[in-house]
Enzyme design. Structure first.
Site, PDB file in Angstrom:
ATOM      1  CG  ASP A   9      43.260  37.071  35.537  1.00 45.65           C
ATOM      2  OD1 ASP A   9      42.265  37.564  36.112  1.00 45.65           O
ATOM      3  OD2 ASP A   9      44.222  37.752  35.161  1.00 45.65           O
ATOM      4  CB  ILE A  10      37.652  36.092  37.193  1.00 50.63           C
ATOM      5  CG1 ILE A  10      36.187  36.091  36.779  1.00 50.63           C
ATOM      6  CG2 ILE A  10      38.030  37.316  38.038  1.00 50.63           C
ATOM      7  CD1 ILE A  10      35.226  35.835  37.899  1.00 50.63           C
ATOM      8  CG  ASN A  23      34.400  46.721  49.309  1.00 47.85           C
ATOM      9  OD1 ASN A  23      33.567  47.593  49.113  1.00 47.85           O
ATOM     10  ND2 ASN A  23      35.642  46.816  48.858  1.00 47.85           N
ATOM     11  N   GLY A  31      42.282  41.331  46.525  1.00 49.25           N
ATOM     12  CA  GLY A  31      41.849  40.081  45.908  1.00 49.25           C
ATOM     13  C   GLY A  31      41.153  40.276  44.583  1.00 49.25           C
ATOM     14  CB  VAL A  32      38.197  38.473  43.153  1.00 48.79           C
ATOM     15  CG1 VAL A  32      37.260  38.631  41.983  1.00 48.79           C
ATOM     16  CG2 VAL A  32      38.756  37.068  43.196  1.00 48.79           C
ATOM     17  CG  ASP A  33      36.269  44.549  45.115  1.00 46.16           C
ATOM     18  OD1 ASP A  33      35.748  44.906  44.046  1.00 46.16           O
ATOM     19  OD2 ASP A  33      36.113  45.156  46.187  1.00 46.16           O
ATOM     20  CB  SER A 125      32.723  34.107  51.224  1.00 44.76           C
ATOM     21  OG  SER A 125      31.830  35.199  51.214  1.00 44.76           O
ATOM     22  N   GLY A 127      38.383  33.767  50.237  1.00 43.79           N
ATOM     23  CA  GLY A 127      39.672  34.421  50.432  1.00 43.79           C
ATOM     24  C   GLY A 127      39.707  35.164  51.751  1.00 43.79           C
ATOM     25  CE1 TYR A 129      35.419  40.504  52.756  1.00 36.79           C
ATOM     26  CE2 TYR A 129      33.211  39.844  52.170  1.00 36.79           C
ATOM     27  CZ  TYR A 129      34.169  40.823  52.305  1.00 36.79           C
ATOM     28  OH  TYR A 129      33.862  42.123  51.981  1.00 36.79           O
TER      29      TYR A 129
END
Length: 173
Positions: A9-10, A23, A31-33, A125, A127, A129
């Site tokens: 987990d980042i 984005n 997601g990650v964002d 990109s 996920g 994207y």
């Protein structure tokens, strides 16, 4: 540079900077964002809104570029935001690959400017994207292994075991 490929987990990485697959509006999302924005707390949203008020980012962060904010409640001191290309969204595949690799290289350049010695990346990109998984890993590894940077420790943090296994295989080849 020491490159590690890990499952995890980042948002809990113990590094100087983590990279956010953002984005262009820098507004948080899925997601990650979204995970990074939630973990960092409201200061990250405030800093991103402040960036959007500057002339440089009024129209958003361009694909392939990178910019840093404070890390808020994260263990990482900084969040480096970068916008990956949406696979098949137009332009040549070669240009899109160049933009994707630019996400990694430009994020490392920002880390160098900050004086960061360690950094953690998600797989950009791959996920929402839509970038094909194998090629996303190949672009990430190629960019990270070939980068000229002062960062001493780089981690590619992958969310699932299947992706980790493929990345480890490609790293060995």
């Amino acid at each position: 540079m020491n490159l590690e490929v890990v499952h995890g987990d980042i948002t809990v990485e113990q590094v100087d900077a983590i990279v956010n697959a953002a984005n262009s509006g820098l507004g948080g999302g899925g997601g990650v964002d979204g995970a990074i924005h939630r973990a960092a707390g409201p200061i990250l949203d405030e800093e991103c809104r402040a960036l959007r008020r500057t002339p440089e980012y009024r129209s958003g962060l361009p694909t392939g570029q990178a910019v840093a904010t404070f890390g808020g409640r994260l263990a990482a001191r900084w969040v480096i935001h970068t916008v990956g290309p949406i696979y098949g969204s137009g332009g040549s595949v070669a240009d899109q690959k160049e933009s994707l690799r630019g996400c990694y290289v430009n994020s490392l350049a920002v880390a160098d400017q900050l004086g960061a010695s360690s950094i953690a990346f998600p797989l950009i990109s791959a996920g929402a994207y839509g970038w094909p998984l194998r090629d996303a890993i190949e672009q990430a590894l190629g960019a990270l292994c070939g980068a000229d940077t002062q960062v001493q420790r780089t981690r590619l943090v992958l969310f699932d075991e299947k992706t980790l296994a493929l990345a480890q295989h490609l790293l060995r080849d």
